[in-house]
Design an enzyme around this catalytic site. Structure first.
Site, PDB file in Angstrom:
ATOM      1  N   ASP A  84     -49.416 -49.359  72.926  1.00 59.37           N
ATOM      2  CA  ASP A  84     -48.564 -50.501  73.253  1.00 59.37           C
ATOM      3  C   ASP A  84     -47.117 -50.192  72.861  1.00 59.37           C
ATOM      4  O   ASP A  84     -46.820 -49.934  71.700  1.00 59.37           O
ATOM      5  CB  ASP A  84     -49.047 -51.752  72.513  1.00 59.37           C
ATOM      6  N   SER A 134     -46.684 -57.320  77.901  1.00 57.47           N
ATOM      7  CA  SER A 134     -47.988 -56.658  77.839  1.00 57.47           C
ATOM      8  C   SER A 134     -49.068 -57.371  78.639  1.00 57.47           C
ATOM      9  O   SER A 134     -50.026 -56.726  79.084  1.00 57.47           O
ATOM     10  CB  SER A 134     -48.446 -56.548  76.377  1.00 57.47           C
ATOM     11  N   THR A 197     -53.003 -57.344  75.321  1.00 59.59           N
ATOM     12  CA  THR A 197     -53.583 -56.123  75.878  1.00 59.59           C
ATOM     13  C   THR A 197     -55.109 -56.130  75.855  1.00 59.59           C
ATOM     14  O   THR A 197     -55.742 -55.958  76.903  1.00 59.59           O
ATOM     15  CB  THR A 197     -53.017 -54.886  75.169  1.00 59.59           C
ATOM     16  N   PHE A 302     -61.390 -57.275  61.462  1.00 59.04           N
ATOM     17  CA  PHE A 302     -61.059 -56.673  60.182  1.00 59.04           C
ATOM     18  C   PHE A 302     -59.840 -57.272  59.484  1.00 59.04           C
ATOM     19  O   PHE A 302     -59.459 -56.812  58.413  1.00 59.04           O
ATOM     20  CB  PHE A 302     -60.858 -55.171  60.380  1.00 59.04           C
ATOM     21  N   GLU A 346     -56.638 -49.689  72.154  1.00 63.55           N
ATOM     22  CA  GLU A 346     -55.204 -49.971  72.068  1.00 63.55           C
ATOM     23  C   GLU A 346     -54.668 -49.717  70.664  1.00 63.55           C
ATOM     24  O   GLU A 346     -55.235 -50.179  69.671  1.00 63.55           O
ATOM     25  CB  GLU A 346     -54.904 -51.432  72.427  1.00 63.55           C
ATOM     26  N   ASP A 351     -45.968 -51.066  69.105  1.00 66.63           N
ATOM     27  CA  ASP A 351     -45.101 -52.097  69.665  1.00 66.63           C
ATOM     28  C   ASP A 351     -44.488 -52.967  68.573  1.00 66.63           C
ATOM     29  O   ASP A 351     -43.284 -53.246  68.575  1.00 66.63           O
ATOM     30  CB  ASP A 351     -45.937 -52.951  70.620  1.00 66.63           C
ATOM     31  N   HIS A 355     -40.560 -53.687  67.521  1.00 67.80           N
ATOM     32  CA  HIS A 355     -39.980 -55.033  67.525  1.00 67.80           C
ATOM     33  C   HIS A 355     -39.288 -55.337  66.189  1.00 67.80           C
ATOM     34  O   HIS A 355     -38.276 -56.047  66.152  1.00 67.80           O
ATOM     35  CB  HIS A 355     -41.057 -56.089  67.781  1.00 67.80           C
ATOM     36  N   ASP A 392     -48.182 -49.602  78.052  1.00 63.17           N
ATOM     37  CA  ASP A 392     -47.953 -50.752  78.920  1.00 63.17           C
ATOM     38  C   ASP A 392     -46.477 -50.906  79.260  1.00 63.17           C
ATOM     39  O   ASP A 392     -46.112 -51.375  80.332  1.00 63.17           O
ATOM     40  CB  ASP A 392     -48.515 -52.031  78.303  1.00 63.17           C
ATOM     41  N   HIS A 393     -45.607 -50.479  78.343  1.00 64.10           N
ATOM     42  CA  HIS A 393     -44.165 -50.577  78.544  1.00 64.10           C
ATOM     43  C   HIS A 393     -43.470 -49.737  77.494  1.00 64.10           C
ATOM     44  O   HIS A 393     -44.106 -49.186  76.596  1.00 64.10           O
ATOM     45  CB  HIS A 393     -43.695 -52.040  78.437  1.00 64.10           C
TER      46      HIS A 393
END
Length: 532
Positions: A84, A134, A197, A302, A346, A351, A355, A392-393
């Site tokens: 991701d 996503s 995702t 988890f 994933e 990601d 961010h 995804d991006h």
């Protein structure tokens, strides 16, 4: 039938320039050959003996022997790995970091998936956004249909957050097709398993944030839309999803038990009732103790929200499994099915690291992602298993300046003199301050949190965009957050193409530059997932 590429063995002695001629007829004594009455160029020994030259020659020779398989259904198993936010710059920086972690310069290193024989580019835009999210991108990969940002498993005709508008526009996913054919299925994520995702593999929702019923609107409830966690537990195609591992336990539990659900339902209990021989896991210790040979269906939640960043997990000895451990155990369980399996893995926190403006967190998670892919490669055969690795991006993450070869990728830029020797001090910008190789175009900006391994701690302090004097700052520390230009509450995605790497039956179909939705069609073709 298998089609073999035209193979041409290329060696230094057979190339046009300078070899293959008969030395007895070489009047000039330079190994040249007569072309149009003039002697051709000869390769100097320093060129032919170069490591770069020999490496390139070996790569071409090996690639020329690769075979492709165009048969429908040739892939008994299909594994889709999604990093991701893992844009090209992230792959490059992670490659260098992984190499440097092993004592190498880093630039020459290859991540596990970069050794796969087929590579292409994927266009990531959503139908309503130049730079995507996503939900829409993963829906494209799983259904073969591009759609809007923010919606999951529904066509672009749906209006975001409008339940009624999405009804009748639901899309069938590759995981559902695999289940319908009797294959084993699994989904793994280091993010919440209800996050965009992983959710796009099994759910249909016009709003990605409807992870549990607490976020459902009155309109959604009235018109019968179910939250994403509910859809996961009630998934009824085939015998249900066999292996589910990730975070997000809070969306399965009622508020009375520390969860988010306002309907008082405990979906973990409902899952256990529906799967009496299944295994419900909450810790890495429990996963390690699980016997794959006897395990049937598994639900592993988890953490309450997202799982920890990999460096945080290790530094603070958190009882959570690594992505590699989840991947290995899942393949051991799923591979018992004689019909084969479909698995989506994933790495969700690459990601999140970006961010938060933390290259350290994003890249160390990307390195672990590569480790998980290697584990899958080791446990499967390219003869019957299609493995696809993509993102995804991308993110607005840059690698810049002119750092010398082998300079720490997380460090300040140090250039070199004309002979290649590194300078003794970091380079200075026009403002007389040093600068880092890695940076972000927008986001929260600079922070120095020392040995803090949880990148999300950055959200606890104010935006601090612009240049800072980094002379006394350790930019390689886990808690360092890179400078940014445009101040935003969170760094954003980017809109450029992302890479795709593949091996196994059908892998060659991903070469070139293609729409993201093509990934579904390659999986469906190679895996024989579509109805006859």
């Amino acid at each position: 039938m298998k089609i073999k590429y035209l193979a041409l063995a290329i060696s230094a002695s057979a190339l046009l320039y300078g070899c293959g001629g008969d030395s007895n007829n070489d009047e000039n004594g330079d190994g040249g050959r007569d072309v149009g009455g003039e002697a051709a160029l000869s390769f100097p020994a320093s060129q032919v003996a170069s490591d770069w030259y020999e490496q390139g020659e070996a790569v071409v020779a090996a690639a020329a022997q690769k075979q492709v398989n165009n048969e429908v259904g040739a892939a008994k198993n299909v594994i889709l790995f999604v990093g991701d936010g893992m844009g090209i710059s992230t792959v490059t920086a992670a490659r260098i970091l992984a190499g440097q972690m092993q004592g190498l310069d880093g630039e020459e290193y290859q991540l596990s998936f970069e050794k796969m024989p087929f590579t292409g580019l994927i266009k990531t835009y959503n139908t309503n956004q130049q730079t995507p999210d996503s939900a829409g991108t993963m829906t494209a990969m799983m259904s073969g249909v591009k759609t809007k940002a923010g919606v999951i498993g529904v066509a672009e005709g749906a209006v975001r957050s409008d339940c009624a508008s999405s009804q009748g526009k639901e899309l069938v996913t590759a995981l559902e097709l695999a289940e319908d054919q009797g294959k084993a299925t699994g989904i793994i994520s280091t993010a919440r398993i209800t996050h965009a995702t992983p959710a796009a593999t099994y759910s249909k929702s016009p709003e990605r944030n409807w992870e549990s019923d607490d976020n459902l609107t009155a309109e959604a409830t009235t018109n019968g839309c179910k939250d994403i966690a509910d859809q996961l537990v009630s998934f009824d195609i085939g015998d249900g999803i066999d292996v589910v591992m990730g975070g997000g336990r809070r969306h399965f539990l009622p508020t009375a038990d520390g969860g988010k659900r306002t309907d008082s339902r405990d979906l973990t209990d409902e899952w256990k009732t529906a799967h009496p021989s299944g295994s419900y896991l909450q810790t890495g210790t429990e996963l390690a103790a699980l016997d794959a040979a006897s395990a049937t269906q598994v639900l592993g939640l988890f953490s309450s929200s997202h799982m920890s960043y990999d460096s945080d997990r290790q530094a603070n000895s958190k009882d959570e499994p690594s992505l590699s451990e989840m991947t290995s155990k899942s393949i051991d369980i799923l591979s018992k099915d004689e019909d084969g399996f479909f698995l989506m893995v994933e790495s969700g926190r690459i990601d999140h690291g970006h961010h938060a403006g933390s290259a350290y967190s994003a890249l160390t998670d990307a390195v672990e992602f590569a480790n998980a892919i290697q584990a899958a490669m080791d446990k499967t055969s390219e003869e019957d298993t299609l493995i696809i690795v993509t993102a995804d991006h991308s993110h607005v993450f840059t690698i810049a300046g002119y750092p010398t070869r082998g300079n720490p990728i997380l460090g300040k830029v140090v250039t070199n003199d004309g002979s290649g020797e590194p300078e003794s001090t970091p380079a200075l910008a026009a403002d007389s301050m040093p600068y880092t190789t890695l940076g972000y175009t927008n986001g929260l900006g600079f922070a120095e949190l020392g040995d803090e391994h949880d990148a999300d701690a950055r959200y606890g302090s104010a935006i601090d965009a612009g240049r800072k004097d980094l002379a006394a700052v350790n930019t390689e520390s886990p808690g360092y957050h890179q400078e940014t230009l445009v101040p935003l509450s969170s760094e954003t995605h980017a809109g450029e193409d992302v890479g795709v790497w593949a091996r196994g039956p059908g892998a060659h179909l991903l070469t070139g530059t293609n729409e993201q939705s093509l990934i579904f069609h390659v999986m469906a073709h190679a895996g024989g997932l579509l109805p006859e």
